[in-house]
Write a protein that holds these residues in place. Structure first.
Motif, PDB file in Angstrom:
ATOM      1  N   GLY A   1       0.802  -1.216   0.000  1.00 37.47           N
ATOM      2  CA  GLY A   1       0.000   0.000   0.000  1.00 37.47           C
ATOM      3  C   GLY A   1       0.840   1.273   0.000  1.00 37.47           C
ATOM      4  O   GLY A   1       0.323   2.364  -0.279  1.00 37.47           O
ATOM      5  N   HIS A   2       2.127   1.150   0.318  1.00 33.14           N
ATOM      6  CA  HIS A   2       2.998   2.335   0.309  1.00 33.14           C
ATOM      7  C   HIS A   2       3.444   2.615  -1.126  1.00 33.14           C
ATOM      8  O   HIS A   2       4.074   1.765  -1.768  1.00 33.14           O
ATOM      9  CB  HIS A   2       4.223   2.100   1.198  1.00 33.14           C
ATOM     10  N   GLN A   3       3.138   3.796  -1.569  1.00 35.29           N
ATOM     11  CA  GLN A   3       3.372   4.092  -2.992  1.00 35.29           C
ATOM     12  C   GLN A   3       4.840   3.922  -3.405  1.00 35.29           C
ATOM     13  O   GLN A   3       5.127   3.390  -4.478  1.00 35.29           O
ATOM     14  CB  GLN A   3       2.923   5.520  -3.299  1.00 35.29           C
ATOM     15  N   GLY A   4       5.744   4.376  -2.524  1.00 32.47           N
ATOM     16  CA  GLY A   4       7.170   4.304  -2.885  1.00 32.47           C
ATOM     17  C   GLY A   4       7.594   2.872  -3.145  1.00 32.47           C
ATOM     18  O   GLY A   4       8.303   2.575  -4.124  1.00 32.47           O
TER      19      GLY A   4
ATOM     20  N   ARG B   1       5.524   0.310  -3.780  1.00 33.80           N
ATOM     21  CA  ARG B   1       4.735  -0.255  -4.883  1.00 33.80           C
ATOM     22  C   ARG B   1       5.355   0.115  -6.232  1.00 33.80           C
ATOM     23  O   ARG B   1       5.387  -0.681  -7.165  1.00 33.80           O
ATOM     24  CB  ARG B   1       3.299   0.256  -4.784  1.00 33.80           C
ATOM     25  N   TRP B   2       5.846   1.327  -6.327  1.00 37.14           N
ATOM     26  CA  TRP B   2       6.456   1.749  -7.592  1.00 37.14           C
ATOM     27  C   TRP B   2       7.737   0.960  -7.887  1.00 37.14           C
ATOM     28  O   TRP B   2       8.051   0.686  -9.042  1.00 37.14           O
ATOM     29  CB  TRP B   2       6.766   3.259  -7.546  1.00 37.14           C
TER      30      TRP B   2
ATOM     31  N   CYS C   1      12.581  -4.939  -0.963  1.00 33.15           N
ATOM     32  CA  CYS C   1      11.184  -4.644  -0.622  1.00 33.15           C
ATOM     33  C   CYS C   1      10.644  -5.501   0.519  1.00 33.15           C
ATOM     34  O   CYS C   1       9.741  -5.074   1.225  1.00 33.15           O
ATOM     35  CB  CYS C   1      10.290  -4.796  -1.863  1.00 33.15           C
TER      36      CYS C   1
END
Ligand SMILES: Cc1cc2nc3c(=O)[nH]c(=O)nc-3n(C[C@H](O)[C@H](O)[C@H](O)COP(=O)(O)OP(=O)(O)OC[C@H]3O[C@@H](n4cnc5c(N)ncnc54)[C@H](O)[C@@H]3O)c2cc1C
Length: 410
Positions: free
Chosen positions: A299-302, A304-305, A359
């Motif tokens: 859920g953390h955008q950084g 996920r990207w 990750c």
């Protein structure tokens, strides 16, 4: 199995990472893939990882069971007890193993390649003597080209073959032989040297190492994380090989070996993309489950990207591999695209698994996940069938031919 074409396709249209290759297989080949998938799930997945964790090679029972499925004879003609599968089926099947362990896939498929070589290029006498044993896994082959002083530069080969009556005497050392700790019928490249001379054209020989003899010995090569390649050095000391066991005649053997290099490169590329796919899937599942700061990691955008970047490059690597595989299957010139596919797939897989490891956090360094195994085993892909520099050299030499814009604008 009849040869597949680029069009046939009961799985065509089915979405999925492996669908582009599956769509090119005939029905019998697709059944073989399903059979391999079930086999790997049951026999390879846990066993290869457990062995890696202990620093051991995958259990040898996997090899015997794999042979019993007739997968070693995958590409041998049905008349010789094989499955008569296409190159596309071969690389797709290798992917099913590589999803669980790159090194196990590479090693099993190296053995399978030896069966194909004798089935397609061996004389009647060689086939009669060796084909059934190779297909059943009682005889184990390997291409033995590299030497202590000849890796990238195969013109520096020093293994000698000297004629003596109706046989040849081979002397020299081969290094980095895949499955070298267990092979008993390696295909050895040697300079066929006339009496009293130092140089001669390269020939290849099926070298019987069936029984202990004073004329040969092997030494295990210890690696960090690569036990399942079962690498070894093999030394021959005037080791006798009968005339009829010469597979590639003097002057032809090197060309024959290079004729298969593009397929080998695409094969490695296919295994790399399958391993990274597996690593990414494991990472996404873990990151969906683990919570930090009140939400799943994914859920953390950084974060996920970062995984989105892995997914994007993985798809690109896979698409390039499929393109190269199709060119080979259709008989087109695939020199450049095969080199590009291998280079990009290896680099992407090594980089991608490293991203996955970042990750998941510290858990990735433990056997709770398979990421550390994938990272360790994929590193070896960088050296087989052309290193990164030599692949770029290959692409570079073709730049003018492949990318020069003509006056017609092509
Ligand atoms: C897992 C594994 C399995 C293998 N299996 C087999 C097998 O079954 N049979 C077999 O015969 N061999 C096998 N090999 C050996 C493999 O083919 C060699 O490792 C490979 O050819 C490179 O040779 P080298 O390692 O001696 O590196 P070197 O030739 O010593 O090269 C060292 C580095 O220098 C670079 N380099 C060399 N020449 C140039 C140049 N002209 N320009 C720019 N850079 C250059 C290379 O790219 C490399 O990065 C295997 C290797 C591995 C790791």
């Amino acid at each position: 199995m009849t040869a597949s074409s680029s069009t046939g396709a009961s799985l065509a249209g089915k979405l999925g990472f492996f669908a582009p290759l599956d769509a090119l297989l005939n029905d019998a080949e697709q059944r073989a893939i399903q059979q391999a998938r079930a086999f790997c799930h049951q026999h390879v997945a846990a066993a290869a990882h457990a062995a890696f964790t202990l620093g051991e090679p995958y259990p040898i029972t996997i090899l015997h069971d794999w042979a019993a499925q007739r997968f070693l004879a995958l590409q041998a003609p049905e008349s010789a007890g094989g499955l008569g599968a296409s190159f596309l089926c071969k690389i797709r099947l290798a992917q099913e193993v590589a999803r669980h362990s790159f090194a196990t896939a590479f090693s099993l498929n190296n053995l399978q390649g030896s069966v194909t070589r004798v089935a397609r290029g061996g004389s009647a006498r060689q086939q009669q003597a060796y084909l059934a044993g190779l297909a059943s896994g009682q005889l184990l082959g390997a291409p033995a080209l590299s030497e202590p002083q000849a890796g990238s530069d195969l013109s520096a080969l020093s293994m000698r073959a000297e004629r003596s009556g109706q046989r040849w005497l081979l002397s020299g050392t081969k290094r980095w032989v895949t499955n070298g700790q267990i092979v008993n019928l390696p295909l050895v490249m040697a300079k066929a040297v006339p009496p009293g001379q130092d140089e001669g054209p390269t020939a290849s020989f099926l070298v019987d190492l069936g029984a202990p003899a004073p004329t040969w010995s092997r030494r295990e090569i210890s690696t960090v994380g690569g036990a399942s390649f079962r690498l070894a050095e093999i030394e021959l000391r005037e080791h006798p090989v009968p005339d009829w066991a010469m597979l590639g005649a003097p002057g032809d053997a090197f060309k024959a070996s290079m004729a298969t290099i593009n397929a080998a490169r695409v094969h490695v590329a296919a295994m790399c993309t399958a391993t990274l796919y597996s690593a990414l899937a494991e990472t996404v599942a873990y990151c969906a489950d683990r919570t930090t700061f009140g939400q799943p990691l994914i859920g953390h955008q950084g974060l996920r990207w970062e995984l989105a970047e892995v997914a994007t490059r993985l798809e690109a690597a896979n698409a390039l591999m499929v393109q190269a595989a199709r060119h080979l299957n259709d008989g087109n010139d695939a020199v450049t695209v095969a080199a590009q596919a291998k280079k990009f797939a290896v680099d992407t897989a090594i980089w991608g698994v490293d991203q996955c490891l970042r990750c998941v956090g510290a858990i990735g360094t433990t056997p709770a996940l398979r990421l550390s195994m994938h990272q360790a085993e994929l590193r070896f892909a960088a050296y087989t069938d052309g290193t990164g520099q030599l692949l770029l050299d290959r692409v570079g030499k073709n730049l003018a031919k492949d990318y020069c814009v003509t006056t017609e604008g092509e």
